[in-house]
Scaffold this motif. Structure first.
Motif, PDB file in Angstrom:
ATOM      1  N   ASP A  22      41.288  42.117  53.314  1.00  0.00           N
ATOM      2  CA  ASP A  22      42.590  42.696  52.970  1.00  0.00           C
ATOM      3  C   ASP A  22      43.717  41.753  53.376  1.00  0.00           C
ATOM      4  N   TYR A  23      43.570  41.136  54.542  1.00  0.00           N
ATOM      5  CA  TYR A  23      44.608  40.221  55.028  1.00  0.00           C
ATOM      6  C   TYR A  23      44.753  39.013  54.111  1.00  0.00           C
TER       7      TYR A  23
ATOM      8  N   ALA B 201      43.915  38.775  50.994  1.00  0.00           N
ATOM      9  CA  ALA B 201      44.452  39.204  49.703  1.00  0.00           C
ATOM     10  C   ALA B 201      45.978  39.294  49.770  1.00  0.00           C
ATOM     11  N   THR B 202      46.470  39.838  50.862  1.00  0.00           N
ATOM     12  CA  THR B 202      47.927  39.926  51.046  1.00  0.00           C
ATOM     13  C   THR B 202      48.535  38.544  51.198  1.00  0.00           C
ATOM     14  N   TRP B 203      47.857  37.683  51.952  1.00  0.00           N
ATOM     15  CA  TRP B 203      48.351  36.313  52.142  1.00  0.00           C
ATOM     16  C   TRP B 203      48.473  35.597  50.792  1.00  0.00           C
ATOM     17  N   ASN B 204      47.399  35.629  50.010  1.00  0.00           N
ATOM     18  CA  ASN B 204      47.404  34.894  48.747  1.00  0.00           C
ATOM     19  C   ASN B 204      48.329  35.510  47.707  1.00  0.00           C
ATOM     20  N   SER B 205      48.587  36.798  47.818  1.00  0.00           N
ATOM     21  CA  SER B 205      49.532  37.398  46.875  1.00  0.00           C
ATOM     22  C   SER B 205      50.923  36.816  47.072  1.00  0.00           C
ATOM     23  N   ALA B 206      51.193  36.298  48.282  1.00  0.00           N
ATOM     24  CA  ALA B 206      52.483  35.676  48.553  1.00  0.00           C
ATOM     25  C   ALA B 206      52.449  34.164  48.380  1.00  0.00           C
TER      26      ALA B 206
ATOM     27  N   LYS C 240      43.205  34.835  62.155  1.00  0.00           N
ATOM     28  CA  LYS C 240      43.467  36.274  62.076  1.00  0.00           C
ATOM     29  C   LYS C 240      42.167  37.050  61.882  1.00  0.00           C
ATOM     30  N   SER C 241      41.294  36.523  61.026  1.00  0.00           N
ATOM     31  CA  SER C 241      40.048  37.224  60.716  1.00  0.00           C
ATOM     32  C   SER C 241      39.081  37.250  61.889  1.00  0.00           C
TER      33      SER C 241
ATOM     34  N   GLN D  11      38.885  44.206  56.943  1.00  0.00           N
ATOM     35  CA  GLN D  11      40.270  43.933  57.331  1.00  0.00           C
ATOM     36  C   GLN D  11      40.657  42.490  57.010  1.00  0.00           C
TER      37      GLN D  11
END
Length: 279
Positions: A246-247, A249-254, A235-236, A243
């Motif tokens: 940010d991606y 961070a969102t991934w690891n939050s889940a 993705k990166s 970006q």
């Protein structure tokens, strides 16, 4: 285990989390037929669904990895538009050809879509469509006698299954341009110098043994971390650094607070090997 006509799936050993996906048309040097393009995404989807499959080694049966697209298949794809009678709708013929190309592109991109890391083990020829396949893999290794060629230019074709999109990010824009315009052979040692492969092995046996050790090591790690690393890197690739951050961070939050994290910490404290659940 599902059976295919142009491919073969074999478990590395009983209980292993490593599976081998082999191009299996050795009599034609594993040239990619229309059947190959139909079966490749099915095989990868099958491995993706298996909870006990955590790493995939992609190789070729026989003396070569892949000699490119089967010329009979290529002729079949282009024959319909070329054989149109005068006055026939060339726009619709072109649209059909575009759909054929997109379908073949999707078969190669299925390697990236597979959540499990796919490791290319290349020996002998890796030409044309073979290069499309290995550039979609996550890691690449080869033998000393392997050779690579972006051969499409010699067949009056603009390579259209992913090499021109993926190769620059692997070997650099200038190197990719030179290889694609000349179609020249690249040896195993030069492939290492260019960054196309991570390591060169002296023989096919050494390649098989070395890649097996690497694949088993990857498969022993947290499946959540391994699949997450592949997903975030892919993705990166097409994002800015901000970006990409940010991606992830969102991934690891889940995903971060899985049981794998607790098991990794516990194993480290107890000085033992961690044991992770299947994916």
């Amino acid at each position: 285990m599902e059976e295919f006509k142009t491919l073969e799936i074999v478990r590395a050993s009983p209980g292993s989390a490593v599976f081998h996906l082999r191009l299996n048309r050795p009599s034609s040097r594993n040239a990619l037929s229309l059947g190959s393009f139909a079966e490749l995404p099915l095989a990868l989807a099958s491995l993706d669904r298996r909870p006990d499959a955590l790493a995939v080694v992609l190789s070729g049966a026989g003396d070569h990895f892949c000699s490119g697209i089967d010329l009979a298949a290529l002729g079949s794809v282009v024959s319909s538009p070329r054989s149109l009678a005068a006055g026939a709708d060339r726009g619709r013929a072109g649209e059909r050809l575009r759909r054929e190309i997109k379908s073949m592109q999707g078969a190669v991109t299925a390697i990236e879509r597979c959540r499990k890391p796919v490791i290319a083990a290349v020996h002998g020829a890796c030409v044309g469509g073979g290069v499309d396949i290995v550039t979609a893999c996550d890691v690449r290794y080869c033998t000393e006698d392997a050779f690579f060629s972006v051969k499409e230019v010699d067949l009056a074709i603009t390579a259209d299954l992913g090499t021109l999109q993926r190769l620059p990010g692997i070997v650099g824009y200038g190197n990719a341009m030179e290889l694609a315009l000349t179609g020249r052979r690249v040896s195993g040692s030069e492939a290492k110098e260019l960054g196309l492969v991570s390591r060169v092995f002296g023989s096919k046996r050494e390649l098989d043994d070395g890649v097996r050790v690497i694949a088993e090591a990857i498969a022993s790690k947290s499946p959540m971390a391994v699949t997450g690393t592949k997903a975030v890197l892919l993705k990166s690739r097409d994002m800015s650094v901000d970006q990409g951050l940010d991606y992830v961070a969102t991934w690891n939050s889940a995903m971060l607070l899985s049981d794998d994290l607790a098991e990794a910490v516990s194993a480290h404290m107890q000085k033992r090997k961690p044991v992770f659940a299947k994916l």
